[in-house]
Scaffold this motif. Structure first.
Motif, short mmCIF file in Angstrom:
data_model
loop_
_atom_site.label_atom_id
_atom_site.label_comp_id
_atom_site.label_asym_id
_atom_site.label_seq_id
_atom_site.Cartn_x
_atom_site.Cartn_y
_atom_site.Cartn_z
N ASP A 11 6.19 -13.09 -8.83
CA ASP A 11 4.57 -12.75 -7.96
C ASP A 11 3.88 -11.95 -7.91
O ASP A 11 2.63 -11.88 -7.59
N GLU A 12 4.43 -11.11 -6.58
CA GLU A 12 3.57 -10.09 -6.05
C GLU A 12 2.77 -9.23 -6.76
O GLU A 12 2.27 -8.59 -7.10
N ILE A 13 3.17 -9.20 -8.22
CA ILE A 13 2.26 -8.09 -9.74
C ILE A 13 0.61 -9.34 -8.74
O ILE A 13 -0.37 -8.39 -9.39
N TYR A 14 0.22 -9.86 -9.02
CA TYR A 14 -1.27 -10.49 -8.82
C TYR A 14 -1.55 -9.30 -7.57
O TYR A 14 -3.08 -9.45 -6.97
N THR A 15 -1.39 -8.82 -6.78
CA THR A 15 -1.37 -8.46 -5.82
C THR A 15 -1.17 -6.43 -6.36
O THR A 15 -2.54 -5.95 -6.34
N ILE A 16 0.12 -6.22 -6.57
CA ILE A 16 0.18 -4.54 -6.89
C ILE A 16 -0.13 -4.68 -8.50
O ILE A 16 -0.96 -3.24 -8.54
N GLY A 17 -0.47 -5.68 -9.40
CA GLY A 17 -1.10 -5.08 -10.46
C GLY A 17 -2.45 -4.28 -10.21
O GLY A 17 -3.38 -3.47 -10.58
N ASP A 21 0.79 -1.13 0.17
CA ASP A 21 -0.13 -0.02 0.21
C ASP A 21 0.73 1.05 -0.02
O ASP A 21 0.90 1.57 -0.66
N ALA A 22 1.38 1.34 1.20
CA ALA A 22 2.40 2.63 0.99
C ALA A 22 3.25 2.54 -0.48
O ALA A 22 3.53 4.18 -0.99
N GLN A 23 3.88 1.80 -0.66
CA GLN A 23 4.80 2.46 -1.89
C GLN A 23 3.69 2.56 -3.72
O GLN A 23 4.15 3.16 -4.11
N ILE A 24 1.79 1.54 -3.51
CA ILE A 24 1.27 2.59 -4.46
C ILE A 24 0.90 3.88 -4.22
O ILE A 24 0.96 4.34 -5.52
N SER A 25 1.21 3.74 -2.85
CA SER A 25 0.36 5.36 -2.35
C SER A 25 1.02 6.24 -3.43
O SER A 25 0.77 7.33 -3.60
N ALA A 26 2.42 5.91 -3.09
CA ALA A 26 3.59 7.19 -3.31
C ALA A 26 3.98 7.16 -4.71
O ALA A 26 4.36 8.42 -5.22
N ILE A 27 4.30 5.89 -5.76
CA ILE A 27 3.46 5.88 -7.33
C ILE A 27 2.48 7.08 -7.07
O ILE A 27 2.96 7.83 -8.32
N LEU A 28 1.44 6.53 -7.35
CA LEU A 28 0.47 7.18 -7.65
C LEU A 28 0.71 8.71 -7.22
O LEU A 28 -0.20 10.04 -8.12
N ALA A 29 0.91 8.84 -6.46
CA ALA A 29 1.47 10.09 -5.50
C ALA A 29 2.13 11.18 -6.51
O ALA A 29 1.75 12.89 -7.01
N SER A 30 3.05 10.36 -7.02
CA SER A 30 4.00 11.37 -7.71
C SER A 30 3.63 11.77 -9.69
O SER A 30 3.90 12.02 -10.26
#
Length: 427
Positions: A251-257, A231-240
């Motif tokens: 396989d973390e793509i199943y959550t991140i994507g 969640d923290a990484q995705i929030s930082a990415i979207l905020a940029s």
């Protein structure tokens, strides 16, 4: 005729040219020309070559296991098909699981392969996993031959000439990915990457090449193996507010994507890599109502795999009761790895790992003085006739340099369809 299968009788253990992207031909120093063969070198062989696998049956790269094992098994069957003519038989393969850096299946597998007396181990797929057992394999005097390792670190590894790979280093994939993103008119990019040797290496090469095109990295986030919350990484990415996001994951793509898409980020601005580029259309772990249409990705792919070869790979795989292959990633490279080992064994007239390693550059065309051939049978005929074979396989011309890296390789570019399958677009 001996037919290699993936059955439990051998138990499973616990660029050439790129359209729309730059091609990179990896150049290295060639070995000296071979001396004229002696009479003993052209006489009939009587060799039994034993190899094992340390490929991802489990773990975060398990989607690569089936195509890689199919490539190994089909190559062994092709070798045994002409064993009477060549004098070399591929013994029953010792199938093994590499797992990943989290479940550590490789630790048991490598010790079993060593105790079984294999000449070579095919694997691992993960660079991070290979690094954890490579020194043990080198100390035991067996070849480690990976069809999928891309870390830059292996180029300078102290491996006593016993490490080889048919996949190019991430120096190539990082350049192709950067050029793809730039050519798609993206200039402000965020990156989320796995914090291991694979992820950090590919991220560094991508960023160096992308910023070299005039682009800007607006956000960089990482995570560690075993993490389940992003969640923290995705929030930082979207905020940029990036105009593209590069995802260097397993396989973390199943959550991140799905999380990025659920937040409203457009699929067509997502970029995948070899660690997560997979066919999600037949994957129960990917939400059926979440479409990746328009997303793109890169992976070392060699020339386009001929349909007849894919059919042969699939036929071999399903003959042992497995479901049909839905992905052929690194099947070409796995097949070629086994063929090269057999050809080197023939050329050396030996199954000793050091002797085989001493001929791998030659039979791959890296010495520059061989006769071109595209099948095991044709290359074997050249060797048995006293000549030097230069094998051009399904993964490309190969041509190993003196440290075991392919000098010519291709990274393919793929795009996702509405049903979450993907097709190659750089041809």
């Amino acid at each position: 005729m001996s037919v290699i299968t993936r059955s439990r009788k051998s138990s499973v253990l616990g660029g050439i040219a790129l359209a729309g992207a730059a091609a990179l031909v990896l150049a290295g120093c060639a070995a000296g020309t071979s001396s004229e063969p002696t009479e003993s070198e052209v006489e009939a062989r009587d060799l039994t070559l034993k190899i094992g696998t340390i490929l991802p049956v489990t773990g975060s790269l398990s989607f690569l296991g089936p195509p890689e094992e199919a490539g190994v098994g089909l190559a062994a069957s092709d070798i045994n098909e002409v064993a009477e003519e060549t004098g070399l038989t591929m013994d029953d393969i010792v199938w093994g699981d590499s797992g990943d850096t989290d479940n550590k299946a490789y630790a048991t597998t490598i010790q079993t392969l060593i105790s079984e007396g294999v000449s070579a181990a095919i694997g691992a797929a993960s660079s991070g996993v290979t690094k954890l057992f490579l020194d043990d394999a080198v100390a035991a005097g067996i070849i480690t031959f990976s069809p999928a390792n891309t870390s830059l670190d292996f180029t300078t590894w102290d491996d006593n000439d016993l490490y080889w790979r048919t996949a190019p280093s991430d120096k190539l994939q990082g350049e192709v990915l950067a050029n793809l993103v730039a050519e798609d008119a993206h200039s402000n990019v965020a990156v989320l990457y796995l914090n291991d040797s694979y992820g950090t290496g590919l991220n560094d090469v991508f960023q160096e090449n992308f910023t070299g095109t005039g682009g800007t990295i607006v956000e960089e986030q990482s995570y560690n193996t075993g993490d389940t919350t992003f969640d923290a990484q995705i929030s930082a990415i979207l905020a940029s507010n990036p105009d593209a996001v590069v995802l260097i994951t397993f396989d973390e793509i199943y959550t991140i994507g799905p999380a990025l898409l659920a937040a409203g980020y457009p699929a067509e601005d997502l970029y995948f890599v070899d660690g997560n580029l997979k066919n999600f259309s037949a994957d129960d772990k990917w939400p059926a109502d979440v479409s990746l249409e328009g997303a793109k990705g890169t992976t070392p792919a060699g020339p386009s795999t001929p349909e007849d070869f894919q059919t042969r790979l699939n036929d071999w795989w399903v003959a042992d009761g497995n479901s049909e292959l839905t992905d052929f990633a690194y099947a070409n490279e796995s097949y070629d790895a086994v063929i090269l080992l057999a050809l080197a064994s023939l050329a050396a007239n030996s199954t000793d790992a050091a002797d085989i390693a001493g001929k791998l550059q030659e039979v791959s065309g890296g010495s520059g003085d061989g006769e071109k051939c595209e099948s095991y049978a044709d290359c074997a005929d050249i060797i048995l006739g006293g000549g030097v074979a230069d094998y051009d396989g399904y993964s490309g011309p190969i041509g190993f340099d003196e440290v075991g890296d392919p000098q010519e390789a291709t990274v393919g570019i793929f795009q996702y369809q509405a049903d979450n399958s993907f097709s190659r677009i750089d041809l």
